[in-house]
Design a protein around this motif. Structure first.
Motif, PDB file in Angstrom:
ATOM      1  N   SER A  96       1.144  -1.137   0.004  1.00 16.92           N
ATOM      2  CA  SER A  96       0.063  -0.005  -0.153  1.00 16.92           C
ATOM      3  C   SER A  96       0.867   1.162   0.180  1.00 16.92           C
ATOM      4  O   SER A  96       2.148   1.110   0.110  1.00 16.92           O
ATOM      5  N   HIS A 153       1.531   4.982   1.813  1.00 15.54           N
ATOM      6  CA  HIS A 153       1.023   5.970   2.821  1.00 15.54           C
ATOM      7  C   HIS A 153       0.817   7.363   2.448  1.00 15.54           C
ATOM      8  O   HIS A 153       1.352   7.346   1.220  1.00 15.54           O
ATOM      9  N   GLU A 154       0.277   8.324   3.304  1.00 20.74           N
ATOM     10  CA  GLU A 154       0.161   9.435   2.801  1.00 20.74           C
ATOM     11  C   GLU A 154       1.129  10.134   2.236  1.00 20.74           C
ATOM     12  O   GLU A 154       1.383  11.046   1.444  1.00 20.74           O
ATOM     13  N   ASP A 155       2.508   9.758   2.942  1.00 22.71           N
ATOM     14  CA  ASP A 155       3.807  10.484   2.627  1.00 22.71           C
ATOM     15  C   ASP A 155       4.390   9.882   1.219  1.00 22.71           C
ATOM     16  O   ASP A 155       5.470  10.227   0.752  1.00 22.71           O
ATOM     17  N   GLY A 156       3.598   9.035   0.802  1.00 24.80           N
ATOM     18  CA  GLY A 156       4.276   8.548  -0.606  1.00 24.80           C
ATOM     19  C   GLY A 156       5.081   7.365  -0.330  1.00 24.80           C
ATOM     20  O   GLY A 156       5.514   6.494  -1.420  1.00 24.80           O
ATOM     21  N   THR A 204      -4.849  -1.643  -2.518  1.00 24.63           N
ATOM     22  CA  THR A 204      -4.190  -0.888  -3.463  1.00 24.63           C
ATOM     23  C   THR A 204      -3.801  -1.378  -4.687  1.00 24.63           C
ATOM     24  O   THR A 204      -2.986  -2.482  -4.756  1.00 24.63           O
ATOM     25  N   SER A 217      -2.779   7.188  -7.868  1.00 24.61           N
ATOM     26  CA  SER A 217      -2.100   8.425  -8.298  1.00 24.61           C
ATOM     27  C   SER A 217      -1.598   8.434  -9.722  1.00 24.61           C
ATOM     28  O   SER A 217      -1.154   9.693  -9.943  1.00 24.61           O
ATOM     29  N   ARG A 229       9.128   4.708  -2.777  1.00 23.15           N
ATOM     30  CA  ARG A 229       8.254   5.624  -2.775  1.00 23.15           C
ATOM     31  C   ARG A 229       7.666   5.940  -4.015  1.00 23.15           C
ATOM     32  O   ARG A 229       8.107   5.657  -5.276  1.00 23.15           O
TER      33      ARG A 229
END
Length: 193
Positions: A67, A69-72, A83, A106, A124
């Protein structure tokens, strides 16, 4: 040497046959020549979504899925998977069977951060198109290797996904281990995302 070969093949067979059966998917292995095992297919074969399948990326060691995270940062903490990634083989003889991995929500590519940079060896989200070998991967054995960093993608601490080894000083992981085994579980082409 012969005993080691038999043990290695037995482990590969166990990893392939012990995968969870609750997913309507095929394990995709971008290999050359095509793999002979039932349930596996070469990325360049015809059918399904063609040569750019939608996949869940699963680590064989923890059986969790990648998956973001919000920080990539890419981690392995999903079970069941949610995901979706797309495997994008690169064309041309110079590609040497490499492929990019696109995070479908994204549209950004997974990139391996090279040594010497902040967050070195981390996977990332990066650019939208391949700009360097850091966005390319290659299958070696039952694992994936970063073309740019030169290290195998390694599961660390049960959720961390890195391209370095398991002890400091951090350097690219240059040999396949039990923690580098990866399965790409193909989704049906008509899967709703």
């Amino acid at each position: 040497a012969f005993l080691w070969l038999i043990i290695t093949w037995a482990l590969m067979f166990w990893l392939i046959t012990s995968a969870p059966r609750n997913l309507d998917s095929t394990v995709v292995v971008p290999s050359s020549p095509p793999t002979p095992w039932s349930g596996l297919r070469d990325l360049r074969s015809v059918g399904g979504c063609g040569d750019r399948p939608l996949v869940y990326v699963q680590t064989a060691r923890s059986m969790h899925y990648w998956s973001v995270h919000e920080d990539g940062i890419v981690v392995a903490d999903e079970n069941p998977p949610r995901t979706v990634f797309r495997v994008e083989p690169q064309a041309g003889d110079e590609s040497n069977h490499s492929f990019a991995i696109r995070h479908v929500p994204s549209l950004r590519l997974v990139t391996a951060v090279p040594p010497g940079e902040p967050s070195a060896f981390v996977l990332r989200l990066g650019p939208m198109q391949v700009r360097s070998p850091n966005e390319l991967f290659r299958v070696q054995g039952l694992s994936m290797r970063s073309v740019g960093v030169g290290g195998f993608v390694n599961l660390r601490d049960r959720t961390s996904v890195r391209t370095h080894g398991n002890s400091e000083p951090w350097t690219p992981l240059t040999m396949e281990t039990a923690s580098t085994r990866i399965m790409l579980r193909e989704l049906p082409c008509n899967a709703s995302l």
